[in-house]
Design a protein around this motif. Sequence first.
Motif, PDB file in Angstrom:
ATOM      1  N   GLU A 170      -5.616   6.204  14.713  1.00  0.00           N
ATOM      2  CA  GLU A 170      -4.273   7.007  15.309  1.00  0.00           C
ATOM      3  C   GLU A 170      -3.257   6.810  14.070  1.00  0.00           C
ATOM      4  N   ALA A 171      -3.343   5.788  13.136  1.00  0.00           N
ATOM      5  CA  ALA A 171      -2.373   5.641  11.888  1.00  0.00           C
ATOM      6  C   ALA A 171      -2.843   6.752  10.931  1.00  0.00           C
ATOM      7  N   TYR A 172      -4.006   6.938  10.717  1.00  0.00           N
ATOM      8  CA  TYR A 172      -4.464   7.623   9.711  1.00  0.00           C
ATOM      9  C   TYR A 172      -4.256   9.071  10.156  1.00  0.00           C
ATOM     10  N   ALA A 173      -4.277   9.508  11.261  1.00  0.00           N
ATOM     11  CA  ALA A 173      -4.305  10.896  11.704  1.00  0.00           C
ATOM     12  C   ALA A 173      -2.827  11.071  11.299  1.00  0.00           C
ATOM     13  N   VAL A 174      -1.774  10.454  11.896  1.00  0.00           N
ATOM     14  CA  VAL A 174      -0.288  10.670  11.629  1.00  0.00           C
ATOM     15  C   VAL A 174       0.108  10.502   9.869  1.00  0.00           C
ATOM     16  N   ALA A 175      -0.470   9.526   9.400  1.00  0.00           N
ATOM     17  CA  ALA A 175      -0.245   9.583   7.795  1.00  0.00           C
ATOM     18  C   ALA A 175      -0.802  10.423   6.993  1.00  0.00           C
TER      19      ALA A 175
ATOM     20  N   GLY B 277       1.651   3.027  11.232  1.00  0.00           N
ATOM     21  CA  GLY B 277       1.032   1.797  11.221  1.00  0.00           C
ATOM     22  C   GLY B 277       1.335   0.554  12.121  1.00  0.00           C
ATOM     23  N   LEU B 278       2.602   0.330  11.820  1.00  0.00           N
ATOM     24  CA  LEU B 278       3.138  -0.840  12.629  1.00  0.00           C
ATOM     25  C   LEU B 278       3.515  -0.431  13.994  1.00  0.00           C
ATOM     26  N   THR B 279       3.591   0.776  14.231  1.00  0.00           N
ATOM     27  CA  THR B 279       3.734   0.937  15.641  1.00  0.00           C
ATOM     28  C   THR B 279       2.514   0.779  16.535  1.00  0.00           C
ATOM     29  N   LEU B 280       1.701   1.122  15.874  1.00  0.00           N
ATOM     30  CA  LEU B 280       0.254   1.134  16.546  1.00  0.00           C
ATOM     31  C   LEU B 280      -0.061  -0.402  16.760  1.00  0.00           C
ATOM     32  N   TRP B 281       0.102  -1.229  15.441  1.00  0.00           N
ATOM     33  CA  TRP B 281      -0.248  -2.704  15.584  1.00  0.00           C
ATOM     34  C   TRP B 281       0.601  -3.374  16.497  1.00  0.00           C
TER      35      TRP B 281
ATOM     36  N   ARG C   3      -0.143  -1.504  -1.238  1.00  0.00           N
ATOM     37  CA  ARG C   3      -1.564  -0.880  -0.908  1.00  0.00           C
ATOM     38  C   ARG C   3      -2.531  -1.770   0.162  1.00  0.00           C
ATOM     39  N   VAL C   4      -2.361  -3.221  -0.165  1.00  0.00           N
ATOM     40  CA  VAL C   4      -2.942  -4.259   0.837  1.00  0.00           C
ATOM     41  C   VAL C   4      -2.543  -4.019   2.247  1.00  0.00           C
ATOM     42  N   PRO C   5      -1.231  -4.030   2.546  1.00  0.00           N
ATOM     43  CA  PRO C   5      -0.833  -3.992   3.982  1.00  0.00           C
ATOM     44  C   PRO C   5      -1.065  -2.520   4.722  1.00  0.00           C
ATOM     45  N   LEU C   6      -1.050  -1.416   3.576  1.00  0.00           N
ATOM     46  CA  LEU C   6      -1.420  -0.419   4.523  1.00  0.00           C
ATOM     47  C   LEU C   6      -2.795  -0.117   4.492  1.00  0.00           C
TER      48      LEU C   6
END
Length: 245
Positions: free
Chosen positions: A113-118, A142-146, A103-106
Motif C-alpha cells: 500500500e505504501a508503494y502504491a501511494v508513493a 509508509g508511517l501511516t501503514l506501519w 533510503r534505509v528507512p524508506l
Amino acid sequence: MANSRSNEFFRGVRRELPLQLGVAPFGMIYGVLAVHAGMSPLAAQLSSSIVFAGSAQLVIAQMLGAGGNPLVVALTAVVLNVRHVLYSASMAPNVAHLPRRWRVPLAYLLTDEAYAVAIGRYAESRDLSGPDYRHWHYLGAGLTLWTTWQLSTLMGVLFGAQLSPAWGLDFAIPLTFIALLVPSLADGASRVAALTGAVASVLLFAMPLKLGLFCAMLVGIAAGAAWEVFTGGGKPAPNAEGTRA
C-alpha cells in the motif's frame, strides 16, 4: 498548495488512510492467529515490527506452530516477499539522490500500500521552482501503514491471548489466505499457479522438515510462468483489484 515537507508528509498520510480499512482487520487476524499458533505475544509483535509483511507473517506463524524447520520458514518468507524486489527497482530512480539516512528507512517502509501511494505521487508533476519533497509524501504514507499494522497486531495479540485454545482457530489461517487470493485471480496464469500450488501442497504435505508448502509455492510459480510462455502472456481482467500480502 505550497511546496513544503509538512504538506507532502500529511498529503501522504491522507492518501494512505483509506487503505487502512483493509489493513487493520488483517493485522488483528494475524495477532490472534500468531498467539494461537504458539508464538509468544512478544514474538508476534516483534514479527510485525521486523518482518512487516502480512502474508509472510501468517505463513511464519503457521509453519512455526506446525514445527517447521526455521531455514525452510525463512526461505518461504523470502519467496512470498520477492515482489518487493520489483517495488525496489521501480522506486530506486526516485530516491537515488537521497542520503542513506533516508533510503534505509524508506526501504523498510516499502510495502504494497505504501508503494502504491508513493509511486503515484512520483508519477505526478511537482513544483520545479523549489526542492523535491516527494520523499516526505512517501514517508507519510509508509508511517501511516506501519502504525496501523503495529496497533492492529497488538490488538489481535491481546485479544488472542484471552481466547481458549479449545476454540481451534487454526482453520482461520487458510481461510484468510483464500480471502486474499481469490480477488487476485485475474488471469489464466494466476489461476493455473493457484490451482497447481494447491494440488502440490496436498501431494507434498508429508515431506520432511515441513518443506511441502515451500515446494508447492515453487511448483505453482513455475506452472504460472509456463502458462504465460505457452499462451503468449495473459491479460488481466478489467476492474481486477489486488489485495495486501
